[in-house]
Motif scaffolding. Structure first.
Motif, PDB file in Angstrom:
ATOM      1  N   PHE A  37       0.832  -1.203   0.000  1.00 16.70           N
ATOM      2  CA  PHE A  37       0.000   0.000   0.000  1.00 16.70           C
ATOM      3  C   PHE A  37       0.869   1.257   0.000  1.00 16.70           C
ATOM      4  CE2 PHE A  37      -2.585   3.170   2.356  1.00 16.70           C
ATOM      5  CZ  PHE A  37      -3.625   3.291   1.447  1.00 16.70           C
ATOM      6  N   VAL A  38       1.968   1.212   0.747  1.00 13.40           N
ATOM      7  CA  VAL A  38       2.899   2.346   0.771  1.00 13.40           C
ATOM      8  C   VAL A  38       3.501   2.564  -0.609  1.00 13.40           C
ATOM      9  CG1 VAL A  38       5.035   3.246   1.776  1.00 13.40           C
ATOM     10  CG2 VAL A  38       3.416   1.999   3.215  1.00 13.40           C
ATOM     11  N   VAL A  39       3.920   1.466  -1.243  1.00 16.62           N
ATOM     12  CA  VAL A  39       4.495   1.575  -2.591  1.00 16.62           C
ATOM     13  C   VAL A  39       3.466   2.091  -3.582  1.00 16.62           C
ATOM     14  CG1 VAL A  39       5.509   0.268  -4.500  1.00 16.62           C
ATOM     15  CG2 VAL A  39       6.184  -0.238  -2.141  1.00 16.62           C
ATOM     16  N   LEU A  40       2.242   1.624  -3.461  1.00 15.76           N
ATOM     17  CA  LEU A  40       1.184   2.044  -4.384  1.00 15.76           C
ATOM     18  C   LEU A  40       0.922   3.542  -4.289  1.00 15.76           C
ATOM     19  CD1 LEU A  40      -1.045   1.344  -6.427  1.00 15.76           C
ATOM     20  CD2 LEU A  40      -2.565   0.883  -4.491  1.00 15.76           C
ATOM     21  N   LEU A  41       0.735   4.060  -3.068  1.00 14.58           N
ATOM     22  CA  LEU A  41       0.474   5.495  -2.909  1.00 14.58           C
ATOM     23  C   LEU A  41       1.700   6.327  -3.280  1.00 14.58           C
ATOM     24  CD1 LEU A  41      -1.798   6.173   0.172  1.00 14.58           C
ATOM     25  CD2 LEU A  41      -2.368   5.915  -2.222  1.00 14.58           C
ATOM     26  N   THR A  42       2.895   5.780  -3.071  1.00 12.52           N
ATOM     27  CA  THR A  42       4.110   6.497  -3.486  1.00 12.52           C
ATOM     28  C   THR A  42       4.139   6.664  -4.997  1.00 12.52           C
ATOM     29  OG1 THR A  42       5.352   5.640  -1.591  1.00 12.52           O
ATOM     30  CG2 THR A  42       6.631   6.460  -3.461  1.00 12.52           C
ATOM     31  N   LEU A  43       3.822   5.604  -5.723  1.00 10.59           N
ATOM     32  CA  LEU A  43       3.800   5.673  -7.185  1.00 10.59           C
ATOM     33  C   LEU A  43       2.684   6.590  -7.678  1.00 10.59           C
ATOM     34  CD1 LEU A  43       4.464   1.930  -8.088  1.00 10.59           C
ATOM     35  CD2 LEU A  43       6.077   3.839  -8.142  1.00 10.59           C
ATOM     36  N   ILE A  44       1.526   6.533  -7.024  1.00  3.99           N
ATOM     37  CA  ILE A  44       0.415   7.401  -7.417  1.00  3.99           C
ATOM     38  C   ILE A  44       0.778   8.862  -7.190  1.00  3.99           C
ATOM     39  CG2 ILE A  44      -1.945   8.079  -6.844  1.00  3.99           C
ATOM     40  CD1 ILE A  44      -2.569   5.156  -6.303  1.00  3.99           C
ATOM     41  N   GLY A  45       1.391   9.165  -6.030  1.00  2.00           N
ATOM     42  CA  GLY A  45       1.806  10.539  -5.750  1.00  2.00           C
ATOM     43  C   GLY A  45       2.827  11.051  -6.750  1.00  2.00           C
ATOM     44  N   LYS A 194      12.174  17.403  -9.356  1.00  2.00           N
ATOM     45  CA  LYS A 194      11.955  17.814  -7.972  1.00  2.00           C
ATOM     46  C   LYS A 194      10.502  17.619  -7.562  1.00  2.00           C
ATOM     47  CE  LYS A 194      12.293  21.835  -4.918  1.00  2.00           C
ATOM     48  NZ  LYS A 194      12.688  23.265  -4.833  1.00  2.00           N
ATOM     49  N   ASN A 195       9.574  18.067  -8.398  1.00  2.00           N
ATOM     50  CA  ASN A 195       8.153  17.939  -8.064  1.00  2.00           C
ATOM     51  C   ASN A 195       7.719  16.478  -8.014  1.00  2.00           C
ATOM     52  OD1 ASN A 195       8.185  20.686  -8.070  1.00  2.00           O
ATOM     53  ND2 ASN A 195       6.669  20.950  -9.674  1.00  2.00           N
ATOM     54  N   THR A 196       8.270  15.661  -8.914  1.00  2.00           N
ATOM     55  CA  THR A 196       7.946  14.235  -8.888  1.00  2.00           C
ATOM     56  C   THR A 196       8.425  13.590  -7.590  1.00  2.00           C
ATOM     57  OG1 THR A 196       8.109  14.123 -11.308  1.00  2.00           O
ATOM     58  CG2 THR A 196       8.217  12.045 -10.104  1.00  2.00           C
ATOM     59  N   ALA A 197       9.624  13.948  -7.154  1.00  2.00           N
ATOM     60  CA  ALA A 197      10.145  13.414  -5.887  1.00  2.00           C
ATOM     61  C   ALA A 197       9.293  13.876  -4.705  1.00  2.00           C
ATOM     62  CB  ALA A 197      11.598  13.851  -5.699  1.00  2.00           C
ATOM     63  N   VAL A 198       8.877  15.142  -4.727  1.00  2.00           N
ATOM     64  CA  VAL A 198       8.024  15.648  -3.645  1.00  2.00           C
ATOM     65  C   VAL A 198       6.691  14.910  -3.624  1.00  2.00           C
ATOM     66  CG1 VAL A 198       6.752  17.661  -2.819  1.00  2.00           C
ATOM     67  CG2 VAL A 198       9.110  17.917  -3.580  1.00  2.00           C
ATOM     68  N   GLY A 199       6.116  14.669  -4.808  1.00  2.00           N
ATOM     69  CA  GLY A 199       4.865  13.924  -4.881  1.00  2.00           C
ATOM     70  C   GLY A 199       5.005  12.515  -4.346  1.00  2.00           C
ATOM     71  N   ILE A 201       7.182  11.509  -2.074  1.00  3.81           N
ATOM     72  CA  ILE A 201       7.335  11.594  -0.616  1.00  3.81           C
ATOM     73  C   ILE A 201       5.986  11.827   0.058  1.00  3.81           C
ATOM     74  CG2 ILE A 201       8.336  12.969   1.245  1.00  3.81           C
ATOM     75  CD1 ILE A 201      10.752  13.460  -0.581  1.00  3.81           C
ATOM     76  N   ILE A 202       5.176  12.719  -0.520  1.00  4.31           N
ATOM     77  CA  ILE A 202       3.854  12.984   0.054  1.00  4.31           C
ATOM     78  C   ILE A 202       2.989  11.729   0.014  1.00  4.31           C
ATOM     79  CG2 ILE A 202       1.707  14.290  -0.271  1.00  4.31           C
ATOM     80  CD1 ILE A 202       3.394  16.626  -1.223  1.00  4.31           C
ATOM     81  N   GLY A 203       3.027  11.008  -1.110  1.00  2.00           N
ATOM     82  CA  GLY A 203       2.265   9.768  -1.206  1.00  2.00           C
ATOM     83  C   GLY A 203       2.700   8.741  -0.186  1.00  2.00           C
ATOM     84  N   CYS A 204       4.009   8.621   0.018  1.00  2.00           N
ATOM     85  CA  CYS A 204       4.546   7.663   0.992  1.00  2.00           C
ATOM     86  C   CYS A 204       4.111   8.031   2.411  1.00  2.00           C
ATOM     87  CB  CYS A 204       6.072   7.623   0.884  1.00  2.00           C
ATOM     88  SG  CYS A 204       6.878   6.499   2.047  1.00  2.00           S
ATOM     89  N   LEU A 205       4.224   9.308   2.756  1.00  2.00           N
ATOM     90  CA  LEU A 205       3.824   9.755   4.096  1.00  2.00           C
ATOM     91  C   LEU A 205       2.326   9.573   4.310  1.00  2.00           C
ATOM     92  CD1 LEU A 205       5.943  13.019   4.470  1.00  2.00           C
ATOM     93  CD2 LEU A 205       6.359  10.801   5.522  1.00  2.00           C
ATOM     94  N   LEU A 206       1.532   9.873   3.278  1.00  2.00           N
ATOM     95  CA  LEU A 206       0.083   9.715   3.394  1.00  2.00           C
ATOM     96  C   LEU A 206      -0.289   8.252   3.639  1.00  2.00           C
ATOM     97  CD1 LEU A 206      -2.728  10.961   3.229  1.00  2.00           C
ATOM     98  CD2 LEU A 206      -2.653  10.620   0.743  1.00  2.00           C
ATOM     99  N   ALA A 207       0.383   7.348   2.930  1.00  2.00           N
ATOM    100  CA  ALA A 207       0.112   5.919   3.115  1.00  2.00           C
ATOM    101  C   ALA A 207       0.434   5.482   4.534  1.00  2.00           C
ATOM    102  CB  ALA A 207       0.920   5.106   2.104  1.00  2.00           C
ATOM    103  N   MET A 208       1.574   5.917   5.063  1.00  2.00           N
ATOM    104  CA  MET A 208       1.950   5.525   6.417  1.00  2.00           C
ATOM    105  C   MET A 208       1.010   6.124   7.455  1.00  2.00           C
ATOM    106  SD  MET A 208       6.120   5.340   6.466  1.00  2.00           S
ATOM    107  CE  MET A 208       6.402   7.014   5.906  1.00  2.00           C
ATOM    108  N   ILE A 209       0.564   7.364   7.230  1.00  2.00           N
ATOM    109  CA  ILE A 209      -0.388   7.982   8.162  1.00  2.00           C
ATOM    110  C   ILE A 209      -1.694   7.195   8.185  1.00  2.00           C
ATOM    111  CG2 ILE A 209      -1.817  10.027   8.548  1.00  2.00           C
ATOM    112  CD1 ILE A 209       0.529  11.707   7.550  1.00  2.00           C
TER     113      ILE A 209
END
Length: 262
Positions: A37-45, A194-199, A201-209
């Motif tokens: 799930f973390v990987v999935l949201l990271t890729l989506i972000g 840069k924006n892709t990396a930020v997206g 990171i946000i996806g990864c953090l959202l998944a963990m939250i």
């Protein structure tokens, strides 16, 4: 009596520390169990950030020049090679003044008139920035626009107008252009990597939250160890999960054996 109370408090603190440690381990285990799930949201972000940056945000281009500030006029006898420390300090102070002058309305409007740029000063004032190098006598002006040619042309026109304009305001001083504006071939912003990396990171953090919140709000008991830790008694027996056993062993599992026993 007091000794017994102190001992109880110490045991309580130790028990609390153990529970906190177990909770952290369980949270880490919960995240690991939902790693997909973390990987999935990271890729989506990352994909969303890439798409928005690449297709919805207009790129901007930056062009500018660097000028050398001198507190003596160009034709004066005291040239750059004869400047002392006091002259250098005065020039560095003047650089702050020059930075404000070269981006002021009269200078920019004069520069736009020379290249027939039909733009209102208030609309591009924020697109013109200056920076002063405090360790030297250099002033940098940058023009950022959606059109690379317009950015280069306006920066070049300001570079032509600014020295004479500054010399007429600040007597006994001069400004010389060190590097001229060039036509940018790459966008200044936005940065797709840069924006892709930020997206991501946000996806990864959202998944963990999400995983942590679901874990903390789930009050179900999932193991014998958790049951013993929560209620403080030992478990002497468990009832097998017939659903899992049937799924693991096929149709000839516990259900089949129970029906034969009847």
């Amino acid at each position: 009596m007091s000794t017994s109370t102190a001992g109880s408090e110490n045991r309580g603190r130790q028990s609390s520390d153990q529970v906190k440690e177990i909770d952290l381990l369980e949270i880490g285990r919960a995240i690991w169990d939902k790693f997909w799930f973390v990987v999935l949201l990271t890729l989506i972000g990352a994909a969303l950030a890439f798409g928005i940056t690449n297709f919805l945000i207009h790129p901007t281009y930056r062009s500018g020049f660097t000028a050398y500030v001198n507190n003596h006029a160009s034709g004066s006898e005291n040239n750059v090679s004869s400047l002392n420390s006091g002259d250098t300090a005065a020039s560095q102070t003047l650089a702050q003044t020059y930075a404000s002058i070269i981006k002021s309305r009269p200078v920019v409007e004069d520069a736009m008139d020379r290249i027939s740029m039909d733009v209102n000063y208030d609309d591009i004032a924020d697109d013109i920035t200056t920076e002063v190098d405090t360790d030297s006598q250099l002033v940098t002006l940058d023009v950022t626009m959606e059109n690379a040619t317009d950015a280069r042309n306006l920066a070049r026109s300001i570079a032509r107008v600014a020295p004479k304009y500054v010399a007429s305001i600040v007597e006994g001083s001069s400004m010389k252009i060190v590097s001229s504006p060039i036509l940018p071939d790459q966008p200044y912003a936005p940065s797709i990597p840069k924006n892709t990396a930020v997206g991501a990171i946000i996806g990864c953090l959202l998944a963990m939250i999400i995983i942590i919140i679901r874990h903390l709000t789930d009050d179900r008991i999932k193991s014998v160890e958790e049951l013993e830790a929560k209620f403080g008694f030992s478990v002497i027996g468990t009832i097998p999960n017939f659903d899992e056993a049937a799924n693991n062993k096929g149709k000839k599992g516990y259900y089949y054996a129970a029906s034969k026993a009847k």
